[in-house]
Design a protein around this motif. Structure first.
Motif, short mmCIF file in Angstrom:
data_model
loop_
_atom_site.label_atom_id
_atom_site.label_comp_id
_atom_site.label_asym_id
_atom_site.label_seq_id
_atom_site.Cartn_x
_atom_site.Cartn_y
_atom_site.Cartn_z
N UNK A 20 0.82 -1.21 0.00
CA UNK A 20 0.00 0.00 0.00
C UNK A 20 0.86 1.26 0.00
N UNK A 21 2.02 1.21 0.65
CA UNK A 21 2.93 2.35 0.60
C UNK A 21 3.47 2.54 -0.82
N UNK A 22 3.75 1.45 -1.51
CA UNK A 22 4.21 1.55 -2.90
C UNK A 22 3.16 2.24 -3.77
N UNK A 23 1.88 1.93 -3.53
CA UNK A 23 0.80 2.56 -4.29
C UNK A 23 0.79 4.06 -4.08
N UNK A 24 1.20 4.50 -2.90
CA UNK A 24 1.11 5.92 -2.53
C UNK A 24 2.28 6.77 -3.03
N UNK A 25 3.30 6.15 -3.60
CA UNK A 25 4.53 6.88 -3.95
C UNK A 25 4.68 7.04 -5.46
N UNK A 26 4.68 8.30 -5.93
CA UNK A 26 5.16 8.69 -7.26
C UNK A 26 4.44 8.06 -8.45
N UNK A 27 3.21 7.64 -8.29
CA UNK A 27 2.48 7.08 -9.41
C UNK A 27 1.02 7.51 -9.34
N UNK A 28 0.39 7.64 -10.52
CA UNK A 28 -1.05 7.80 -10.58
C UNK A 28 -1.67 6.64 -9.80
N UNK A 29 -2.64 6.94 -8.92
CA UNK A 29 -3.12 5.92 -7.99
C UNK A 29 -3.76 4.71 -8.68
N UNK A 30 -4.63 4.95 -9.67
CA UNK A 30 -5.27 3.82 -10.35
C UNK A 30 -4.23 3.00 -11.11
N UNK A 31 -3.28 3.68 -11.76
CA UNK A 31 -2.21 2.97 -12.45
C UNK A 31 -1.39 2.14 -11.47
N UNK A 32 -1.11 2.72 -10.30
CA UNK A 32 -0.27 2.02 -9.32
C UNK A 32 -0.98 0.80 -8.76
N UNK A 33 -2.27 0.95 -8.42
CA UNK A 33 -3.02 -0.19 -7.89
C UNK A 33 -3.10 -1.30 -8.93
N UNK A 34 -3.37 -0.92 -10.18
CA UNK A 34 -3.46 -1.92 -11.24
C UNK A 34 -2.10 -2.56 -11.50
N UNK A 35 -1.05 -1.77 -11.41
CA UNK A 35 0.30 -2.30 -11.58
C UNK A 35 0.58 -3.42 -10.58
N UNK A 36 0.19 -3.21 -9.31
CA UNK A 36 0.40 -4.23 -8.29
C UNK A 36 -0.42 -5.47 -8.60
N UNK A 37 -1.67 -5.28 -9.04
CA UNK A 37 -2.53 -6.41 -9.35
C UNK A 37 -2.00 -7.22 -10.52
N UNK A 38 -1.53 -6.52 -11.54
CA UNK A 38 -0.98 -7.22 -12.70
C UNK A 38 0.31 -7.94 -12.31
N UNK A 39 1.14 -7.27 -11.49
CA UNK A 39 2.37 -7.91 -11.04
C UNK A 39 2.11 -9.19 -10.28
N UNK A 40 1.15 -9.14 -9.35
CA UNK A 40 0.81 -10.34 -8.59
C UNK A 40 0.18 -11.40 -9.50
N UNK A 41 -0.57 -10.94 -10.50
CA UNK A 41 -1.17 -11.88 -11.44
C UNK A 41 -0.14 -12.61 -12.27
#
Length: 282
Positions: A20-41
């Motif tokens: 969640x801290x990674x989502x909050x740092x230096x990225x558009x929030x929706x892009x960051x959340x989706x990035x994490x989901x795709x990475x875990x996928x």
């Protein structure tokens, strides 16, 4: 709840706060959340060859969870875009275990003891207190939009938590359920981002693939542990203990994001510790 399950959920809480801290740092929030989901996928896809396909009875729960995760990710991104991590995160995570505790007493029929309910209430009270003694403008200036988005996020959290707890039990194999769930979630969130932002948004994520894989690994491991724990302990207890991630998020927000740490938040943290202790003793 056994000691091994208890400690495992605490580790999961720390991992959850980390991504969640990674989502909050230096990225558009929706892009960051989706990035994490795709990475875990992507990581989950790599493991599918080593686990069986989930049982037929588990697929309705995987499908429901994937739908609930869409709402969770969208509203979490909106909340982070508006408010502080130190305020949004506790509200989003704090209301969910109350909803899970209330619903799980009826379905799947896991009422808690008075001592366990007391521990949950104290822990949640500390979480909610933490949300309202910090924030960007302090307790007197709470952004209603961010609070509303955070509360919506908590509803989706409660829904997918119950779904996954029941689904993992129906499957009889927590690892198989977890990997297939995350593989489906990654595909679904990639499609949602394409629909909302277009093809170029997916291309933008390529430059952050290291963050995606790192955060995705933390997300996969954190929730995988929680799913495993829910197959061995009451769902409501696991859901509540998992929200001790707020303590780890507070530490990370203070050290890395330079959000304020005052007396109120320290008192709230003490309440969370007491709630955890009461839950463990009962």
């Amino acid at each position: 709840m056994t000691t091994s399950v208890f400690l495992a959920v605490l580790i999961a809480a720390a991992l959850h706060a980390g991504w969640n801290v990674l989502v909050r740092v230096n990225l558009d929030r929706l892009l960051a959340v989706t990035l994490i989901q795709i990475g875990s996928g992507v990581l989950a896809l790599a493991g599918l060859a080593f686990v069986p396909v989930p049982a037929f009875a588990a697929w309705p729960w995987i499908t429901l969870s994937a739908l609930m995760h869409i709402g969770y990710n969208v509203y979490l991104a909106r909340a982070y875009r508006i408010g502080d991590l130190g305020q949004v995160y506790p509200i989003a995570r704090g209301a969910a275990p109350l909803l899970v505790t209330l619903v799980s007493a009826l379905w799947p029929g896991e009422p808690l003891t008075l001592g366990e309910v007391t521990g949950v209430l104290v822990l949640v009270g500390g979480i909610v207190t933490m949300a309202f003694v910090g924030g960007r403008h302090g307790a007197a200036r709470i952004d209603r939009r961010s609070v509303g988005c955070a509360l919506m996020t908590s509803c989706f959290i409660a829904a997918y938590t119950l779904s996954d707890g029941v689904g993992a039990r129906a499957n009889g194999d927590a690892l198989s359920y977890t990997l297939w769930l995350f593989a489906v979630n990654g595909l679904v969130m990639g499609g949602v981002l394409w629909k909302l932002r277009g093809r170029h948004a997916l291309a933008t994520l390529g430059g952050y693939w290291r963050v995606g894989l790192g955060g995705g690994a933390m997300s996969l491991l954190a929730y995988g542990i929680a799913i495993w724990a829910m197959s061995r302990a009451p769902i409501a207890l696991v859901a509540a203990l998992r929200e001790s991630s707020v303590l780890f998020a507070l530490l990370m927000a203070t050290l890395w994001l330079k959000e304020p740490l005052g007396r109120g938040r320290l008192m709230a943290a003490a309440m969370i510790f007491v709630g955890i202790a009461v839950m463990r003793l009962n």
